[in-house]
Enzyme design. Structure first.
Site, short mmCIF file in Angstrom:
data_model
loop_
_atom_site.label_atom_id
_atom_site.label_comp_id
_atom_site.label_asym_id
_atom_site.label_seq_id
_atom_site.Cartn_x
_atom_site.Cartn_y
_atom_site.Cartn_z
N CYS A 229 3.88 -10.47 23.27
CA CYS A 229 2.60 -10.22 22.78
C CYS A 229 1.67 -9.41 23.41
O CYS A 229 2.31 -8.58 24.33
CB CYS A 229 1.91 -11.47 22.92
SG CYS A 229 1.27 -12.04 24.44
N ASP B 22 0.70 17.04 -5.52
CA ASP B 22 1.62 18.07 -6.05
C ASP B 22 1.90 17.75 -7.46
O ASP B 22 2.09 16.69 -7.82
CB ASP B 22 2.95 18.10 -5.07
CG ASP B 22 3.82 19.33 -5.74
OD1 ASP B 22 3.17 20.44 -5.90
OD2 ASP B 22 4.90 18.90 -5.61
#
Length: 849
Positions: free
Chosen positions: A122, A525
């Site tokens: 953690c 594009d």
């Protein structure tokens, strides 16, 4: 294909270097013949024709790096499969097998030290490691992979430094060992045993607490009396219950107390110290039941955190099992042998039998089959594969056998890249995750100070009872524990990343997961993104009495040996209509204009509009050609002598779903969709009109695309760039979010991108925006809920209405709720309508022509 060569490239460690190397080497060997492994600093070159090694080295030097051919240290290291080595050598085919195999790739990367950290589960452990290891190497050189329990240091490998780092990790209460890819060390096995022991101790703590409470209720006058005993004087708990509670505390605190002690020694309070102080205080005032309850629930909260992280780890482990460990290699004499997939060279031929998994990325050379690509692209319908089609490692072959030429090494396949990207996602922490971590770092010592103030102020200033306010201070310590707050965000981010991967959207870390939610504009594009990426014959115009079949047969004969994109479009159209044509004879290319040749003894030609104007000069034909080209199409004519037989209109076909996708982006809150293309303006305008694009910028060089993206960033603030080629990579790097077309995209584009659409399904763009917003919403819900619970119980504590066991129950309940709320993102898919449309599109693409 010439034999592939493996190079160690010094300085190759990220996507920017990959893009630079691709720019320099692609013109020499072809982009499809390059493969990179940034994790190990390796590059594979498999050119179609021999290339001098010095030329490769010079190209790498121009990119600012240094390359050297890599070879195994010993001959035996090239061949490690004892199951067939001796048999192959005995039958004389050992050399052929070794030709198909690649030497093992070194596991150490120059300039980086990698450790497996046992016990790193953690954010608390990461914070402790930063405090201990940071001063040794510099905190900016540290990177953590929480998912795999891995810590990386950007430094030259050095035995003395590694020893100091291991000692620093030990001071943080953890254990470090050098990272071995795929290795299972004694320390790793010991870590697994520790986790099992911790699980049993947590279970025992809960059982003993419950048993102690039952004994207390039986001996002490009932359940109510047992609940209230903690608030009375020392000795009110029966001795048998007290012993059971004490053992329960010891079981739960076995792995918490050492970390709390380390925090206390360094005057750096954390959650572990917070809990141990509360437990010790409860024992001190005789609240044994509450001490045991606090201990058990805190151990349970840690188990919940480990479980949620373990679930993500198991998902990555399942990815690793997708690709089979062996490949069926076809040798030059036609025989077949099983070989380790990790040792099959780029360019080797492998056989994938019906029902088998594809072991390596490659291109089909013979055979046809339907392949289930769901593990990689998220496509729910199998995709038809024939000669020339790409296949991915980990996908499942259907009912047909196919022969595949490998295009990537085992450690550089699309699947391997996904595993690495998912595994390293936690090292690029989301902004909200970083905020929570910083908040918790300040929050914990502030809460301890507030608890001390609540304990001292009322008795000293108002003459209140010390034991009452001491108890309330303990309750405040428990409820103020930031477990739910700290757990919620990383669990949510990991779940959101995994949920996106299930949809075929690979997000390279939490830091890029939140960006789509803030996007105002998207630049795309044209070629390969809004369009299919390959020219197609979209219209045939016969002149005179000729037919379409006659024109296609003539054009296919003239173009049968050409590799030009327009030639491939004509040949594909002829194949689609099943028109066979004998190759023309005496074919000659006319640079920039067309070709001439003899078909069935007749001199024929195929040429561009310029050729028509120069050689034929027919105003009627030129007018018809201009009408066709006004829609952005390329015109090709075919004829003989001064006679034009007909015209072909060739164009890059717009994706059928492009218009719906642009509309979906607008509905999802994207204000402006822009097309950036190097194509001519007429073509770009025509496609924009078909798709509903808001703005067109045409005839752009790669540098112009970067400038256009910078302008959009200035205008809109947050901008994404979607592309598929090397020329898009610089613009993608400049945008706030780079998105690559993962299946057809170049390696440079995918490496540069922050997100890859593995199925090239642009409908995932609007889904990604919604998914990002849903992720942020869940993060805000979890943070708000966690803080609200803390504030509520803080108020109840001050007025005396909260108890220790109630506080810990509320804290653990909050932790469980935020974890479950975050895990909802694992299965967040598209709406049924979107799924149906996507499936229909995939079905169409899977049907053979």
């Amino acid at each position: 294909m010439d034999e592939a060569v493996l190079y160690r490239v010094h300085g190759l460690d990220c996507k920017n270097e990959v893009a630079a190397l691709t720019r320099e080497l692609a013109p020499l060997v072809g982009e499809d013949n390059l493969a990179f492994d940034t994790e190990r600093g390796m590059m594979t070159v498999a050119p179609q024709k021999p290339v001098v090694a010095d030329v490769i080295k010079d190209a790498v030097a121009r990119a600012g790096m240094r390359a050297e051919p890599w070879a195994p240290q010993t001959a035996s290291s090239t061949f490690v499969n004892p199951t067939f080595q001796q048999e192959d050598l005995a039958c004389g085919c050992g050399a052929e097998v070794q030709e198909a195999l690649s030497p093992p790739i070194p596991t150490h990367l120059s300039g980086q030290i990698v450790f497996r950290i046992h016990g790193m589960d953690c954010a608390d452990e990461i914070a402790a490691l930063k405090r201990e290891v940071g001063p040794l190497v510099g905190e900016d050189k540290l990177a953590f992979d929480l998912l795999n329990g891995r810590m990386s240091i950007n430094a030259t490998p050095d035995a003395a430094l590694e020893a100091r780092v291991e000692k620093a990790v030990a001071r943080a209460g953890l254990r470090a060992e050098p990272w071995t890819e795929g290795g299972t060390s004694e320390a790793a096995q010991a870590e697994e045993r520790r986790k099992r022991t911790q699980m049993w101790l947590t279970t025992a703590s809960g059982a003993l607490t419950a048993l102690g409470f039952a004994v207390h209720a039986w001996l002490g006058g009932g359940v109510v009396a047992a609940f209230e005993a903690g608030e009375h004087a020392l000795g009110s708990t029966p001795l048998p219950s007290m012993l059971l509670y004490a053992v329960a505390v010891l079981c739960a605190a076995r792995y918490v107390a050492p970390k709390a002690w380390l925090a206390a020694k360094r005057f750096r309070p954390d959650m572990n110290l917070l809990m141990m102080v509360a437990v010790a205080g409860a024992i001190g005032i005789g609240a044994w039941f509450e001490a045991a309850t606090v201990s058990f629930f805190f151990a349970l909260a840690l188990a919940l955190e480990a479980w949620s992280l373990g679930r993500a780890r198991r998902a990555v482990a399942a990815l690793m099992e997708l690709a089979p460990p062996t490949a069926r290699v076809k040798l030059e004499d036609g025989s077949e042998r099983d070989a380790p997939a990790a040792q099959v060279r780029v360019g080797a031929h492998i056989i994938v039998r019906p029902g088998d998994k594809v072991p390596l990325d490659g291109r089909v050379v013979t055979g046809e089959s339907e392949v289930n690509q769901a593990p990689i692209t998220g496509e729910s319908v199998p995709v038809f594969k024939a000669e020339g089609d790409e296949v991915f490692a980990g996908t499942i072959n259907g009912e047909g056998a196919i022969e595949v030429v490998t295009t990537k090494a085992a450690n550089d396949t699309t699947l391997a890249q996904i595993i690495r990207m998912v595994g390293s996602a936690q090292s690029r922490r989301a902004p909200s995750e970083q905020w929570v971590e910083k908040f918790a770092r300040v929050y914990t010592p502030v809460v301890m100070g507030l608890a001390i103030a609540i304990f001292l102020a009322p008795p000293l200033l108002l003459g209140s009872a010390w034991d009452v306010w001491f108890y309330r201070a303990l309750v405040l310590l428990v409820i103020a524990c930031p477990c739910a707050l700290v757990i919620s965000t990383p669990v949510t981010i990991v779940a959101a990343l995994a949920g996106a991967a299930k949809q075929g959207v690979l997000v390279k870390g939490g830091t890029h997961l939140e960006t789509p939610a803030h996007l105002k504009a998207i630049a795309m594009d044209k070629t390969g993104t809004l369009t299919e990426g390959r020219p197609q014959v979209v219209e045939i115009v016969p002149l005179g009495s000729r037919s379409e079949t006659e024109l296609l047969g003539l054009a296919a004969a003239l173009e049968s040996r050409s590799g030009h994109p327009i030639a491939r479009a004509i040949l594909a159209k002829a194949a689609e209509l099943k028109i066979a044509a004998e190759p023309a004879e005496a074919v000659q290319a006319i640079t920039g204009r067309g070709v001439t040749g003899q078909v069935a003894g007749r001199e024929m030609w195929l040429g561009s509009r310029r050729y028509i104007e120069e050689q034929v000069n027919s105003p009627e034909v030129l007018q018809r050609a201009d009408e066709l080209s006004s829609a952005g199409r390329t015109i090709v004519a075919v004829g003989d002598g001064q006679d034009v037989w007909g015209l072909f209109a060739v164009a890059d076909a717009v994706r059928p779903e492009a218009k719906d996708i642009v509309s979906a982006l607008h509905r999802s809150g994207i204000e402006h969709v822009v097309m950036l293309t190097g194509d001519n303006r007429a073509t770009a305008e025509a496609i924009a009109k078909q798709t509903g694009i808001d703005e067109v910028r045409a005839e752009l060089l790669p540098g112009d695309k970067v400038a256009a993206v910078e302008d959009l960033v200035r205008r809109y603030g947050s901008v994404a760039m979607v592309g598929d080629g090397v020329n898009d990579a610089p613009a993608m790097g400049r945008a706030n979010l780079g998105i690559a077309m993962g299946a057809i995209g170049s390696d440079a584009a995918i490496e540069t991108a922050d997100v890859a659409l593995m199925s090239d399904d642009l409908s995932k763009l609007s889904w990604l925006v919604r998914h990002s917003r849903a992720t942020l919403a869940v993060v805000r819900q979890n943070v708000a809920f966690s803080i609200a619970v803390k504030l509520l119980f803080t108020a109840l504590t001050v007025i005396g209405l909260a108890s220790l066991w109630g506080a810990i129950a509320a804290d653990v309940g909050a932790s469980l709720l935020v974890v479950l709320n975050g895990l909802r993102l694992l299965n967040r898919g598209q709406t049924s309508t979107q799924k149906g449309g996507s499936i229909r599109r995939r079905w169409r693409s899977s049907v053979p022509a």
